[in-house]
Design a protein around this motif. Sequence first.
Motif, PDB file in Angstrom:
ATOM      1  N   GLU A   1       0.916  -1.376  -0.110  1.00 33.17           N
ATOM      2  CA  GLU A   1       0.050  -0.084  -0.233  1.00 33.17           C
ATOM      3  C   GLU A   1       1.039   1.272  -0.007  1.00 33.17           C
ATOM      4  O   GLU A   1       1.261   1.793   1.190  1.00 33.17           O
ATOM      5  CB  GLU A   1      -1.054   0.024   1.257  1.00 33.17           C
ATOM      6  N   THR A   2       1.368   1.816  -1.044  1.00 32.57           N
ATOM      7  CA  THR A   2       2.051   3.019  -1.404  1.00 32.57           C
ATOM      8  C   THR A   2       1.362   4.063  -2.262  1.00 32.57           C
ATOM      9  O   THR A   2       0.522   3.865  -2.988  1.00 32.57           O
ATOM     10  CB  THR A   2       3.461   2.488  -2.039  1.00 32.57           C
ATOM     11  N   TYR A   3       1.841   5.242  -1.768  1.00 36.32           N
ATOM     12  CA  TYR A   3       1.425   6.317  -2.398  1.00 36.32           C
ATOM     13  C   TYR A   3       2.589   7.217  -2.768  1.00 36.32           C
ATOM     14  O   TYR A   3       3.591   7.246  -2.486  1.00 36.32           O
ATOM     15  CB  TYR A   3       0.473   7.218  -1.418  1.00 36.32           C
ATOM     16  N   HIS A   4       2.101   8.154  -3.935  1.00 35.58           N
ATOM     17  CA  HIS A   4       3.411   9.167  -4.413  1.00 35.58           C
ATOM     18  C   HIS A   4       3.511   9.875  -3.473  1.00 35.58           C
ATOM     19  O   HIS A   4       2.888  10.454  -2.473  1.00 35.58           O
ATOM     20  CB  HIS A   4       2.762   9.801  -5.555  1.00 35.58           C
ATOM     21  N   TYR A   5       5.010  10.245  -3.092  1.00 38.52           N
ATOM     22  CA  TYR A   5       5.590  11.127  -1.988  1.00 38.52           C
ATOM     23  C   TYR A   5       4.680  12.476  -2.137  1.00 38.52           C
ATOM     24  O   TYR A   5       4.471  13.020  -0.965  1.00 38.52           O
ATOM     25  CB  TYR A   5       6.885  11.268  -1.944  1.00 38.52           C
ATOM     26  N   TYR A   6       4.451  12.929  -3.503  1.00 43.03           N
ATOM     27  CA  TYR A   6       3.943  14.442  -3.520  1.00 43.03           C
ATOM     28  C   TYR A   6       2.573  14.546  -3.129  1.00 43.03           C
ATOM     29  O   TYR A   6       1.737  15.555  -3.385  1.00 43.03           O
ATOM     30  CB  TYR A   6       4.296  15.004  -4.860  1.00 43.03           C
ATOM     31  N   THR A   7       2.005  13.439  -2.852  1.00 42.86           N
ATOM     32  CA  THR A   7       0.360  13.491  -2.360  1.00 42.86           C
ATOM     33  C   THR A   7       0.486  14.217  -1.104  1.00 42.86           C
ATOM     34  O   THR A   7      -0.619  14.476  -0.488  1.00 42.86           O
ATOM     35  CB  THR A   7      -0.172  11.958  -2.294  1.00 42.86           C
ATOM     36  N   LEU A   8       1.581  14.126  -0.205  1.00 45.21           N
ATOM     37  CA  LEU A   8       1.441  14.625   1.053  1.00 45.21           C
ATOM     38  C   LEU A   8       1.889  16.262   0.931  1.00 45.21           C
ATOM     39  O   LEU A   8       2.551  16.655   0.028  1.00 45.21           O
ATOM     40  CB  LEU A   8       2.463  13.954   1.990  1.00 45.21           C
ATOM     41  N   PRO A   9       1.422  16.872   1.882  1.00 49.72           N
ATOM     42  CA  PRO A   9       1.796  18.294   1.815  1.00 49.72           C
ATOM     43  C   PRO A   9       3.341  18.623   2.294  1.00 49.72           C
ATOM     44  O   PRO A   9       3.800  18.809   3.307  1.00 49.72           O
ATOM     45  CB  PRO A   9       1.224  19.080   2.712  1.00 49.72           C
ATOM     46  N   VAL A  10       4.345  18.420   1.216  1.00 47.99           N
ATOM     47  CA  VAL A  10       5.743  18.533   1.357  1.00 47.99           C
ATOM     48  C   VAL A  10       6.394  19.574   0.417  1.00 47.99           C
ATOM     49  O   VAL A  10       5.764  19.907  -0.592  1.00 47.99           O
ATOM     50  CB  VAL A  10       6.579  17.074   1.183  1.00 47.99           C
ATOM     51  N   CYS A  11       7.678  19.654   0.605  1.00 40.59           N
ATOM     52  CA  CYS A  11       8.439  20.622  -0.328  1.00 40.59           C
ATOM     53  C   CYS A  11       8.417  19.702  -1.740  1.00 40.59           C
ATOM     54  O   CYS A  11       8.693  18.714  -1.913  1.00 40.59           O
ATOM     55  CB  CYS A  11       9.665  20.646   0.066  1.00 40.59           C
ATOM     56  N   ARG A  12       7.775  20.474  -2.876  1.00 43.46           N
ATOM     57  CA  ARG A  12       7.787  19.962  -4.026  1.00 43.46           C
ATOM     58  C   ARG A  12       8.016  21.092  -5.239  1.00 43.46           C
ATOM     59  O   ARG A  12       7.901  22.174  -4.910  1.00 43.46           O
ATOM     60  CB  ARG A  12       6.745  19.505  -4.307  1.00 43.46           C
ATOM     61  N   PRO A  13       8.885  20.854  -6.382  1.00 44.76           N
ATOM     62  CA  PRO A  13       8.928  21.858  -7.463  1.00 44.76           C
ATOM     63  C   PRO A  13       7.832  22.290  -8.096  1.00 44.76           C
ATOM     64  O   PRO A  13       6.704  21.686  -7.792  1.00 44.76           O
ATOM     65  CB  PRO A  13       9.931  21.013  -8.318  1.00 44.76           C
ATOM     66  N   ASP A  14       8.037  23.355  -8.605  1.00 44.30           N
ATOM     67  CA  ASP A  14       6.707  24.149  -9.286  1.00 44.30           C
ATOM     68  C   ASP A  14       6.361  23.093 -10.385  1.00 44.30           C
ATOM     69  O   ASP A  14       4.850  22.842 -10.468  1.00 44.30           O
ATOM     70  CB  ASP A  14       7.006  25.356  -9.926  1.00 44.30           C
ATOM     71  N   LYS A  15       6.997  22.454 -11.278  1.00 48.98           N
ATOM     72  CA  LYS A  15       6.694  21.590 -12.129  1.00 48.98           C
ATOM     73  C   LYS A  15       7.462  20.193 -12.056  1.00 48.98           C
ATOM     74  O   LYS A  15       8.544  20.282 -11.682  1.00 48.98           O
ATOM     75  CB  LYS A  15       7.095  21.981 -13.539  1.00 48.98           C
ATOM     76  N   VAL A  16       6.536  18.975 -11.717  1.00 47.50           N
ATOM     77  CA  VAL A  16       7.093  17.781 -11.344  1.00 47.50           C
ATOM     78  C   VAL A  16       7.595  17.007 -12.493  1.00 47.50           C
ATOM     79  O   VAL A  16       7.065  16.982 -13.660  1.00 47.50           O
ATOM     80  CB  VAL A  16       6.191  16.927 -10.437  1.00 47.50           C
ATOM     81  N   HIS A  17       8.938  16.654 -12.446  1.00 45.40           N
ATOM     82  CA  HIS A  17       9.519  15.913 -13.546  1.00 45.40           C
ATOM     83  C   HIS A  17       9.866  14.513 -13.242  1.00 45.40           C
ATOM     84  O   HIS A  17      10.370  14.225 -12.216  1.00 45.40           O
ATOM     85  CB  HIS A  17      10.736  16.562 -14.041  1.00 45.40           C
ATOM     86  N   HIS A  18       9.133  13.621 -13.736  1.00 43.62           N
ATOM     87  CA  HIS A  18       9.140  12.180 -13.455  1.00 43.62           C
ATOM     88  C   HIS A  18      10.137  11.319 -13.935  1.00 43.62           C
ATOM     89  O   HIS A  18      10.737  11.711 -15.333  1.00 43.62           O
ATOM     90  CB  HIS A  18       7.894  11.327 -13.549  1.00 43.62           C
TER      91      HIS A  18
ATOM     92  N   GLU B   1       9.942  26.609   2.680  1.00 42.08           N
ATOM     93  CA  GLU B   1       9.056  27.032   3.722  1.00 42.08           C
ATOM     94  C   GLU B   1       7.694  26.710   3.260  1.00 42.08           C
ATOM     95  O   GLU B   1       7.215  27.340   2.248  1.00 42.08           O
ATOM     96  CB  GLU B   1       9.282  28.575   4.155  1.00 42.08           C
ATOM     97  N   LEU B   2       6.957  25.937   4.391  1.00 36.02           N
ATOM     98  CA  LEU B   2       5.591  25.755   4.104  1.00 36.02           C
ATOM     99  C   LEU B   2       4.680  26.435   5.115  1.00 36.02           C
ATOM    100  O   LEU B   2       4.965  26.553   6.291  1.00 36.02           O
ATOM    101  CB  LEU B   2       5.327  24.414   3.803  1.00 36.02           C
ATOM    102  N   THR B   3       3.475  26.631   4.730  1.00 35.00           N
ATOM    103  CA  THR B   3       2.397  27.133   5.672  1.00 35.00           C
ATOM    104  C   THR B   3       1.196  26.173   5.529  1.00 35.00           C
ATOM    105  O   THR B   3       0.713  26.151   4.709  1.00 35.00           O
ATOM    106  CB  THR B   3       1.985  28.647   5.433  1.00 35.00           C
ATOM    107  N   LEU B   4       1.103  25.324   6.576  1.00 39.29           N
ATOM    108  CA  LEU B   4       0.223  24.192   6.583  1.00 39.29           C
ATOM    109  C   LEU B   4      -1.107  24.609   6.926  1.00 39.29           C
ATOM    110  O   LEU B   4      -1.307  25.325   8.015  1.00 39.29           O
ATOM    111  CB  LEU B   4       0.685  23.005   7.271  1.00 39.29           C
ATOM    112  N   SER B   5      -2.049  24.234   6.078  1.00 44.04           N
ATOM    113  CA  SER B   5      -3.308  24.433   6.232  1.00 44.04           C
ATOM    114  C   SER B   5      -4.015  23.473   7.423  1.00 44.04           C
ATOM    115  O   SER B   5      -3.108  22.616   7.727  1.00 44.04           O
ATOM    116  CB  SER B   5      -4.430  24.417   5.438  1.00 44.04           C
ATOM    117  N   GLU B   6      -5.256  23.719   7.929  1.00 49.32           N
ATOM    118  CA  GLU B   6      -5.630  22.687   8.779  1.00 49.32           C
ATOM    119  C   GLU B   6      -5.860  21.316   8.313  1.00 49.32           C
ATOM    120  O   GLU B   6      -5.436  20.576   8.879  1.00 49.32           O
ATOM    121  CB  GLU B   6      -6.857  23.148   9.384  1.00 49.32           C
TER     122      GLU B   6
END
Length: 623
Positions: A83-100, A134-139
């Motif tokens: 049971e795995t999910y893509h890392y970027y489904t979480l609110p983490v640091c990510r580039p503006d455009k994701v390159h796979h 730097e991130l500002t996390l919503s509720e």
Amino acid sequence: MSRIRIEVPTQRGVGRGLEESDRETGVFHRGRRHLPGPCWMTTMSLHCVLILGFFSGGTLGYKQGDNVTLYVNKVGPYHNPQETYHYYTLPVCRPDKVHHKSLSLGEVLDGDRMAESLYHIRFRENVEMKTLCELTLSEEQVDQLHKAIEELYYFEFVLDKIPIWGFLGYIEESGFLPHSHKVGLWTHLDFNIDYNGDSITLASVSVKDVKPVPLEEGSGGLKVTHTYSVRWFDSLPLNPEHVRSNSFFPKTLEIHWLSIINSLVLVVLLLGFVIIILMRVLRNDFARYNATEEAGCDDLDQGDNGWKIIHTDVFRFPPYKSLLCAILGVGAQFLTLGTGIIVMALMGMFKVHHHGAINSAAIVLYALTSCVSGYVSCRFYTQMNGKRWVWNIVLASSLFSAPLFLTWSVVNSIHWCSGSTQALPATTVLLLLGAWVLVGFPLTVIGGIVGKNRAGGFQAPCRTRNIRRQIPTQPWYKHTVVHMAIGGFLPFSAISVELYYIFTTVWGREHYTLYGILLCVFVILLSVGACISVALTYFLLSGEDYRWWWRSVLSTGSTGLFIFVYSIFYYTNRSSMSGLVQSTEFFGYSLLTALVFSLMLGSVSFWASLAFIRYIYRSLKMD
């Protein structure tokens, strides 16, 4: 930092508690696994090159200062490996455009979805406390991270083909009255990279001496700063033992020579007992029957050994012979496939850190060995005077592929709806379908045509009469169910020890490298299955029952039922898996595994019984 109790996540019932004050991980416990969010797989643009090659390439050579790309891959509950999910489904640091990253077929099947990260790592250049973002996390985002940490989510990064694992956060439990339950997010990662010359040999991540950011459910507007450090260490060339000692996952898979030797001794004793006793009984039978023949006596009904008097019925073809031949063909195919996988592993073609190499090899070999199933099935079907050879080829090609497609459809649909990376993209599905349509099925047809043309006669030592002989009433211990219980349990007992390690590898976190032992166990399994089938066939014939065709297949083929029962035991008592996604995949593919063993061992036991019957009837003096 306050003292926390850490429970190292091992197999259920084997966990151990440790008291530590400075640790990368926190308290581990089980919980329901579900990652909130939409079915992002439906809209993700995944650009991957699906390569059928499965050989692992060498590591890249770097110069000092060269950029080393770190790919983020997947996250998921620790106790649910599939049971795995893509890392970027979480609110983490990510580039503006994701390159796979372009992936191989095995990597896609393994659930990998690698994408470039914001980490800047240069070869042999240390970095200290560099800001990632730097991130500002919503509720909602705080609740999502809180739930993921509660469910023991880990992440997987990939650096120069080397996987790096770590936990998203930690859980601290302290006190009884009042009880304290704290959840924290790791916002700083220390990358420790070993190198030798111009290549990377080992990589890991730690969070020592780092204070986590507390997460409270229902809180919003939380500002977090993600940082990282990189430290390079000159080391010796890569050593598999060094890799295992630095593994993120528990080290429960050890060399188990004592258990294997124990199983080997038991099997040798069993085979020796069966062979010696059976040959002694057969020698007496041959002497009695041949003496009776020379004396001109026809009283062959005395005693329990009445297998000669059914010589006019023992080669009478069974019902459903097309299905029987298809089972024999597919069983021969899996026997060839399994042997090929083990031989390739012994030749060192599967590297520990090469994602999905065995998956790719299995798919390629399954397609290429389809000719074996067509050849064996259609050849034997033609020898048995079968006329519908085209239908026999279709049946052989779909006997395993149809259950496989049905199981995969259910499992993949559940993965797709949950947003798991285990759900195959449309391009991969089309590739696999094309491999079967353009390679697997045509080779089955070609093998069937060749087998039909080279069939020849059945070569039965005895003529078969038109009128069937009446079969006497058999005692309870000669019934089919009893033979299936005996014929299935003995081969299963021979592989039960190794089966645990295989399950730990497939459904756990271990890397299996004991291929020499696996080859020994594989040979033991086939030998036990063949000998037990011969013994049970003799006991059947001695009771003047000539319905051995299907009985020989079912007796040892029932080993698959024992393997499936063991899978249920493993799920409930030896693992911590839970949830709809993981449970569906586990039981679905466990059923397919049981089917594979049933087909393979059923085929081996049938050919052993057929060779035995031809031998004993050729050794008699017939009119």
